[in-house]
Structure formats: C-alpha cells, structure tokens
Design an enzyme around this catalytic site. Structure first.
Site, PDB file in Angstrom:
ATOM      1  N   ASP A 236     -20.648  68.521  49.379  1.00 29.30           N
ATOM      2  CA  ASP A 236     -19.351  68.313  49.985  1.00 29.30           C
ATOM      3  C   ASP A 236     -19.236  68.778  51.445  1.00 29.30           C
ATOM      4  O   ASP A 236     -18.775  68.050  52.297  1.00 29.30           O
ATOM      5  CB  ASP A 236     -18.289  69.029  49.121  1.00 29.30           C
ATOM      6  CG  ASP A 236     -16.878  68.688  49.509  1.00 29.30           C
ATOM      7  OD1 ASP A 236     -16.457  67.576  49.203  1.00 29.30           O
ATOM      8  OD2 ASP A 236     -16.211  69.527  50.135  1.00 29.30           O
TER       9      ASP A 236
ATOM     10  N   CYS B 206      -5.092  44.900  40.958  1.00 26.00           N
ATOM     11  CA  CYS B 206      -4.412  46.150  40.595  1.00 26.00           C
ATOM     12  C   CYS B 206      -3.998  46.932  41.849  1.00 26.00           C
ATOM     13  O   CYS B 206      -4.748  47.036  42.813  1.00 26.00           O
ATOM     14  CB  CYS B 206      -5.338  47.010  39.743  1.00 26.00           C
ATOM     15  SG  CYS B 206      -4.586  48.563  39.241  1.00 26.00           S
TER      16      CYS B 206
ATOM     17  N   CYS C 124      -5.250  55.155  37.331  1.00 33.99           N
ATOM     18  CA  CYS C 124      -6.290  54.122  37.481  1.00 33.99           C
ATOM     19  C   CYS C 124      -6.740  53.625  36.104  1.00 33.99           C
ATOM     20  O   CYS C 124      -7.175  54.419  35.268  1.00 33.99           O
ATOM     21  CB  CYS C 124      -7.478  54.716  38.247  1.00 33.99           C
ATOM     22  SG  CYS C 124      -8.882  53.581  38.349  1.00 33.99           S
TER      23      CYS C 124
HETATM   24  C1  B12 Z   1     -12.194  64.751  53.822  1.00 36.10           C
HETATM   25  C2  B12 Z   1     -12.151  64.663  52.327  1.00 36.10           C
HETATM   26  C3  B12 Z   1     -10.914  64.591  51.698  1.00 36.10           C
HETATM   27  C4  B12 Z   1      -9.622  64.383  52.484  1.00 36.10           C
HETATM   28  C5  B12 Z   1      -9.542  62.905  52.919  1.00 36.10           C
HETATM   29  C6  B12 Z   1      -9.764  61.917  51.754  1.00 36.10           C
HETATM   30  C7  B12 Z   1     -10.268  60.551  52.155  1.00 36.10           C
HETATM   31  N1  B12 Z   1      -9.997  59.582  51.302  1.00 36.10           N
HETATM   32  O1  B12 Z   1     -10.917  60.379  53.169  1.00 36.10           O
HETATM   33  C8  B12 Z   1      -8.538  64.850  51.462  1.00 36.10           C
HETATM   34  C9  B12 Z   1      -8.274  66.332  51.672  1.00 36.10           C
HETATM   35  C10 B12 Z   1      -7.236  64.103  51.497  1.00 36.10           C
HETATM   36  C11 B12 Z   1      -9.327  64.677  50.144  1.00 36.10           C
HETATM   37  C12 B12 Z   1      -8.702  64.503  48.935  1.00 36.10           C
HETATM   38  C13 B12 Z   1      -9.385  64.366  47.724  1.00 36.10           C
HETATM   39  N2  B12 Z   1     -10.702  64.520  47.530  1.00 36.10           N
HETATM   40 CO1  B12 Z   1     -11.987  64.724  48.989  1.00 36.10          CO
HETATM   41  N3  B12 Z   1     -13.372  64.738  50.282  1.00 36.10           N
HETATM   42  C14 B12 Z   1     -13.354  64.660  51.566  1.00 36.10           C
HETATM   43  C15 B12 Z   1     -14.792  64.643  52.119  1.00 36.10           C
HETATM   44  C16 B12 Z   1     -15.141  66.035  52.656  1.00 36.10           C
HETATM   45  C17 B12 Z   1     -15.033  63.569  53.199  1.00 36.10           C
HETATM   46  C18 B12 Z   1     -14.464  62.194  52.840  1.00 36.10           C
HETATM   47  C19 B12 Z   1     -14.634  61.207  53.972  1.00 36.10           C
HETATM   48  O2  B12 Z   1     -15.718  61.051  54.513  1.00 36.10           O
HETATM   49  N4  B12 Z   1     -13.537  60.536  54.352  1.00 36.10           N
HETATM   50  C20 B12 Z   1     -13.572  59.522  55.392  1.00 36.10           C
HETATM   51  C21 B12 Z   1     -13.310  58.169  54.734  1.00 36.10           C
HETATM   52  C22 B12 Z   1     -13.338  57.060  55.782  1.00 36.10           C
HETATM   53  O3  B12 Z   1     -14.394  57.975  53.834  1.00 36.10           O
HETATM   54  P1  B12 Z   1     -14.204  57.883  52.247  1.00 36.10           P
HETATM   55  O4  B12 Z   1     -13.081  58.751  51.829  1.00 36.10           O
HETATM   56  O5  B12 Z   1     -15.501  58.131  51.573  1.00 36.10           O
HETATM   57  O6  B12 Z   1     -13.733  56.405  52.126  1.00 36.10           O
HETATM   58  C23 B12 Z   1     -14.542  55.286  51.844  1.00 36.10           C
HETATM   59  C24 B12 Z   1     -13.655  54.220  51.222  1.00 36.10           C
HETATM   60  O7  B12 Z   1     -12.339  54.501  51.529  1.00 36.10           O
HETATM   61  C25 B12 Z   1     -14.188  52.979  51.821  1.00 36.10           C
HETATM   62  N5  B12 Z   1     -13.214  52.072  52.428  1.00 36.10           N
HETATM   63  C26 B12 Z   1     -12.759  52.063  53.664  1.00 36.10           C
HETATM   64  N6  B12 Z   1     -12.030  50.969  53.898  1.00 36.10           N
HETATM   65  C27 B12 Z   1     -11.991  50.292  52.742  1.00 36.10           C
HETATM   66  C28 B12 Z   1     -11.391  49.107  52.404  1.00 36.10           C
HETATM   67  C29 B12 Z   1     -11.500  48.652  51.086  1.00 36.10           C
HETATM   68  C30 B12 Z   1     -10.898  47.358  50.731  1.00 36.10           C
HETATM   69  C31 B12 Z   1     -12.152  49.449  50.089  1.00 36.10           C
HETATM   70  C32 B12 Z   1     -12.079  49.108  48.633  1.00 36.10           C
HETATM   71  C33 B12 Z   1     -12.810  50.629  50.462  1.00 36.10           C
HETATM   72  C34 B12 Z   1     -12.731  51.015  51.782  1.00 36.10           C
HETATM   73  O8  B12 Z   1     -15.099  53.284  52.859  1.00 36.10           O
HETATM   74  C35 B12 Z   1     -15.033  54.629  53.160  1.00 36.10           C
HETATM   75  C36 B12 Z   1     -16.408  55.068  53.629  1.00 36.10           C
HETATM   76  O9  B12 Z   1     -17.371  54.830  52.620  1.00 36.10           O
HETATM   77  C37 B12 Z   1     -15.610  64.275  50.840  1.00 36.10           C
HETATM   78  C38 B12 Z   1     -17.003  64.914  50.746  1.00 36.10           C
HETATM   79  C39 B12 Z   1     -17.999  64.204  51.657  1.00 36.10           C
HETATM   80  N7  B12 Z   1     -18.762  64.988  52.386  1.00 36.10           N
HETATM   81  O10 B12 Z   1     -18.070  62.988  51.691  1.00 36.10           O
HETATM   82  C40 B12 Z   1     -14.676  64.759  49.679  1.00 36.10           C
HETATM   83  C41 B12 Z   1     -14.608  63.889  48.419  1.00 36.10           C
HETATM   84  C42 B12 Z   1     -14.463  62.458  48.867  1.00 36.10           C
HETATM   85  N8  B12 Z   1     -13.372  64.327  47.779  1.00 36.10           N
HETATM   86  C43 B12 Z   1     -13.395  64.318  46.502  1.00 36.10           C
HETATM   87  C44 B12 Z   1     -12.280  64.588  45.655  1.00 36.10           C
HETATM   88  C45 B12 Z   1     -12.568  64.852  44.196  1.00 36.10           C
HETATM   89  C46 B12 Z   1     -10.978  64.584  46.182  1.00 36.10           C
HETATM   90  C47 B12 Z   1      -9.657  64.628  45.386  1.00 36.10           C
HETATM   91  C48 B12 Z   1      -9.661  63.849  44.070  1.00 36.10           C
HETATM   92  C49 B12 Z   1      -9.293  66.120  45.137  1.00 36.10           C
HETATM   93  C50 B12 Z   1      -7.995  66.362  44.380  1.00 36.10           C
HETATM   94  N9  B12 Z   1      -7.953  66.200  43.076  1.00 36.10           N
HETATM   95  O11 B12 Z   1      -7.039  66.779  44.980  1.00 36.10           O
HETATM   96  C51 B12 Z   1      -8.678  64.013  46.433  1.00 36.10           C
HETATM   97  C52 B12 Z   1      -8.610  62.474  46.306  1.00 36.10           C
HETATM   98  C53 B12 Z   1      -7.810  61.813  47.365  1.00 36.10           C
HETATM   99  C54 B12 Z   1      -8.369  60.419  47.717  1.00 36.10           C
HETATM  100  N10 B12 Z   1      -7.859  59.389  47.081  1.00 36.10           N
HETATM  101  O12 B12 Z   1      -9.284  60.334  48.553  1.00 36.10           O
HETATM  102  C55 B12 Z   1     -14.758  63.881  45.980  1.00 36.10           C
HETATM  103  C56 B12 Z   1     -14.665  62.438  45.478  1.00 36.10           C
HETATM  104  C57 B12 Z   1     -15.522  62.127  44.268  1.00 36.10           C
HETATM  105  C58 B12 Z   1     -15.341  60.683  43.878  1.00 36.10           C
HETATM  106  N11 B12 Z   1     -15.556  60.389  42.596  1.00 36.10           N
HETATM  107  O13 B12 Z   1     -15.025  59.837  44.687  1.00 36.10           O
HETATM  108  C59 B12 Z   1     -15.663  64.084  47.270  1.00 36.10           C
HETATM  109  C60 B12 Z   1     -16.831  63.108  47.394  1.00 36.10           C
HETATM  110  C61 B12 Z   1     -16.172  65.545  47.213  1.00 36.10           C
HETATM  111  C62 B12 Z   1     -17.337  65.760  46.256  1.00 36.10           C
HETATM  112  N12 B12 Z   1     -18.351  66.473  46.689  1.00 36.10           N
HETATM  113  O14 B12 Z   1     -17.361  65.305  45.137  1.00 36.10           O
HETATM  114  N13 B12 Z   1     -10.655  64.661  50.357  1.00 36.10           N
END
Ligand code: B12
Length: 324
Positions: A134, A194, A251
C-alpha cells in the site's frame, strides 16, 4: 530447478495468501493516463504523497532496477457486520477491525521470501526482491488487474472472481523472470449498466465510473484528511468513525451468498484489533498519546492520529438522531 510462476503460487498459498498473480513490470498505459488525469483534476485532495514520486508509481524499475516480474498478492478480509449495532458507537470499516493490514502482509511476505530463500539459496532475496504494502509508489489495482486477479469496477475497486472486492493487495517486485498470467480480459465489462455504487455513495464521491473524488470520499475524510471536515459533508458520514464500505456493500459482485466469503485469517477479525465499533464517549475522552495508543496500537486506526479520531467521534456524536 528454477523458480517458476507455479512454484511462487504454491509457496504463496503455503504462506496463507488467498490470491497470487504474476505480471510484467510495464505499467498499463491506460491506467497511467487515468492516474495523471486524476491528479491534474486535483481529485487526490490533500494527499500530497499521491502527487509525489509520480514517475516511480508509473515505472517499477525506479524502485528495483532490473525488475523483471511483479508478484501481486491478495488477502480476503470479508466479515459480516453484526446485526445489532452498539449504541453510541462509531463503526469501523471491515479492513481495519483487526490487526493493521500492513503488518499482516509484511509477516506473510517475509515468510514467503524465507521459503524462496530455503528452496533457492542461490537467490539473494534481499537484493532480488522488494515488497510494498500500500505505502509504495505503485498502482496496485492496475497491476492486480494486469496480473489477472480481477477487474476494476465503477467504484474503482479491484473485484475478484473469488472474493468480490473484499481483498487487500500487496506486491513483490523481483529481478527473476517469471511467466506472466493473462490480464483480466473483460476489462470494465462486468459492471454493465449497474450504477449502485455511484447512486448509494452518501457524498457523491464517485463522480464518474471508476473515478473517485477523494475530497468527498468518507474514507478520505475519516482517515486521511488532517483538517476540519466541511459541515455539508459531516452529516453524511453518519456513524462512520474510520473508513467506509458502502460502495462495496451495495455492489452485486459482493453478494453475501456468492462472493463474500468470511475470511479465515483471524488477524483481520475484531478480536485482533479495535473491533467493529468504537465507543464514542471513550474516544472523546482520550487525552494523551498513551491513551490513544492503548486503544489503537497495532491497528490501522493510528493513521488519523489522536486529533483525527476525536474529530471523527465528535462527527458521529453530532449525527446521532435526537429523540424528542
Ligand atoms: C489513495 C488511496 C485511497 C484514496 C483515494 C481512492 C481512489 N479511488 O483513488 C482514499 C483515501 C479515498 C481511499 C479509499 C479507500 N481505499 Co484506498 N488506496 C489508495 C492508494 C494508496 C492509491 C490509489 C490510487 O492510486 N488512486 C489513484 C487512482 C487514479 O487510481 P485507482 O484508485 O487505482 O483507480 C483506478 C480505477 O479507478 C481506474 N479507472 C480510472 N478511470 C476509469 C474509468 C472507468 C470507466 C473504469 C471502470 C475504471 C477507471 O483506473 C485507475 C488506475 O488504475 C491504494 C494503494 C496503492 N498503492 O495503490 C489504496 C487502495 C486502492 N485502497 C484500498 C481500500 C481497501 C480502500 C477503501 C475500501 C478503504 C475503506 N474501507 O474505507 C476505500 C475505497 C474507496 C474507493 N472506492 O476507492 C485497497 C483496494 C483493494 C481493492 N480490492 O481494490 C488499496 C489497493 C490498498 C491495498 N493495499 O489493498 N484509498
């Protein structure tokens, strides 16, 4: 004999991991561009660390030169909520109710590396392997998808076939060349029409499919935000004192009879940490760092610090419905 993908998977099971997938080090372009757009729009709110080391997040060789393979690991942490919420208490998100997940992963990853070392003494695991849980600059969900563990849904969660989205992730970078798994092909196809996560998020934080505006996400507000929470958002937090599971609870892929399999890993369970509820009076009465650590040490709840936890407890108290 050389170290293979099959052996890594079998060792990872032996060490207690629920999921393991292997992929190559190149970051998926689509995810890099989505991450950059997310930053450009300021959707990372005050999480400055998300805007630092952007190059490292998009290129694992800056973390481990000569990296050839990425081992993505997953742990199922699902646990049902209790039927009777404790009165005057704040609810903790499932992933944080037991031992700090960083520690759970680290112990298991170290066991995995020891096992590899025992079987392949010629490999220098300290030099040829590097792990992150993470905290590393690494796009975990993107790589997990690329390693075939699941696909990214509209709530931006990595959704797996076996456990829905109730998995935490970690990764081991290695200089050993391993046969990669097939990426999840049906990318983004599984959500169909959904919109449940988008509709049910109390603060409207999922601003487009897959895109979370952190500044509105209850998880951010209660865990990462260091300053005061805007009054309009406070009421929407309800009784959530740490984190939020709503976008996962609604979900359909997490239907309790299909994919929400209770974890067998006791370290994720309430008895290993603060539990499902924190008593609000007790949280508000915390005065010293020592008292705060008595309650939270060894759990993820240390993250918001004493001030953050008390701020959250006060929000929950203010949200208790008043009886006439
Ligand atoms: C910063 C962060 C947060 C932030 C921002 C969340 C976010 N969505 O970005 C906050 C504090 C809000 C957060 C919340 C949570 N988090 Co968090 N977080 C992180 C962290 C450190 C980085 C995420 C990141 O890179 N964000 C930047 C965005 C751009 O990337 P992304 O979230 O991966 O999004 C991808 C998709 O959204 C997709 N995407 C973008 N555009 C589009 C368009 C379409 C159509 C689709 C379908 C997809 C898509 O592409 C993106 C890049 O791959 C990671 C750990 C890590 N090092 O990766 C954990 C991580 C993502 N978190 C995690 C968890 C568990 C949570 C929570 C459930 C915790 C909770 N119960 O409160 C919530 C869930 C909220 C949510 N729906 O995201 C887990 C997720 C596990 C999983 N099964 O996905 C991670 C991987 C940590 C871990 N080591 O397990 N988190």
């Amino acid at each position: 004999m050389s170290l293979t993908t099959e052996l890594i998977k079998s060792y990872s099971k032996e060490c207690g991991f629920d999921l393991c997938g292997i992929t190559t080090p190149e970051a998926p372009e689509r995810d890099v561009s989505r991450y950059q757009k997310w930053l450009a729009k300021g959707l990372h709110a005050d999480m400055q660390y998300m805007a630092d080391k952007v190059d490292r997040r998009c290129d694992p060789s800056l973390n481990l030169p000569e990296v050839k393979s990425i081992i993505m690991l997953g742990l199922n942490y699902y646990q049902p909520n209790s039927n009777q919420p404790e009165p005057d208490s704040g609810q903790v998100a499932r992933y944080a109710r037991g031992r700090d997940y960083h520690k759970i992963f680290e112990t298991k990853i170290r066991a995995l590396l020891r096992l590899i070392n025992d079987k392949f003494p010629e490999l220098d695991t300290r030099k040829e392997f590097k792990y992150f849980v993470d905290y590393g600059p690494f796009l975990e969900r993107a790589y997990a998808e690329k390693a075939g563990l699941g696909y990214i849904g509209k709530n931006s969660m990595l959704i797996t076939e076996e456990y829905g989205s109730w998995v935490m992730l970690a990764e081991v970078l290695t200089t050993v060349e391993l046969k990669p798994d097939k990426p999840n092909q049906n990318r983004h196809g599984h959500c169909g029409n959904c919109q449940r996560c988008i509709i049910h998020c109390p603060t409207g934080a999922i601003i487009a499919p897959g895109v979370v505006d952190a500044s509105k996400c209850i998880s951010y507000l209660t865990i990462e935000k260091r300053s005061e929470i805007e009054p309009t958002l406070r009421a929407k937090i309800g009784n959530r004192i740490f984190g939020c599971d709503i976008c996962q609870e609604v979900c359909p892929h997490n239907h309790p009879l299909q994919r929400s399999t209770p974890t067998t890993n006791k370290e994720f369970l309430p008895e290993s940490g603060v539990g499902e509820f924190v008593n609000l009076k007790q949280a508000l009465a915390l005065e010293s760092q020592e008292q705060f650590l008595d309650l939270t040490a060894g759990t993820a709840l240390t993250r918001p610090k004493l001030e953050g936890l008390k701020r959250n407890a006060q929000t929950c108290v203010n949200n208790i419905p008043k009886s006439d």
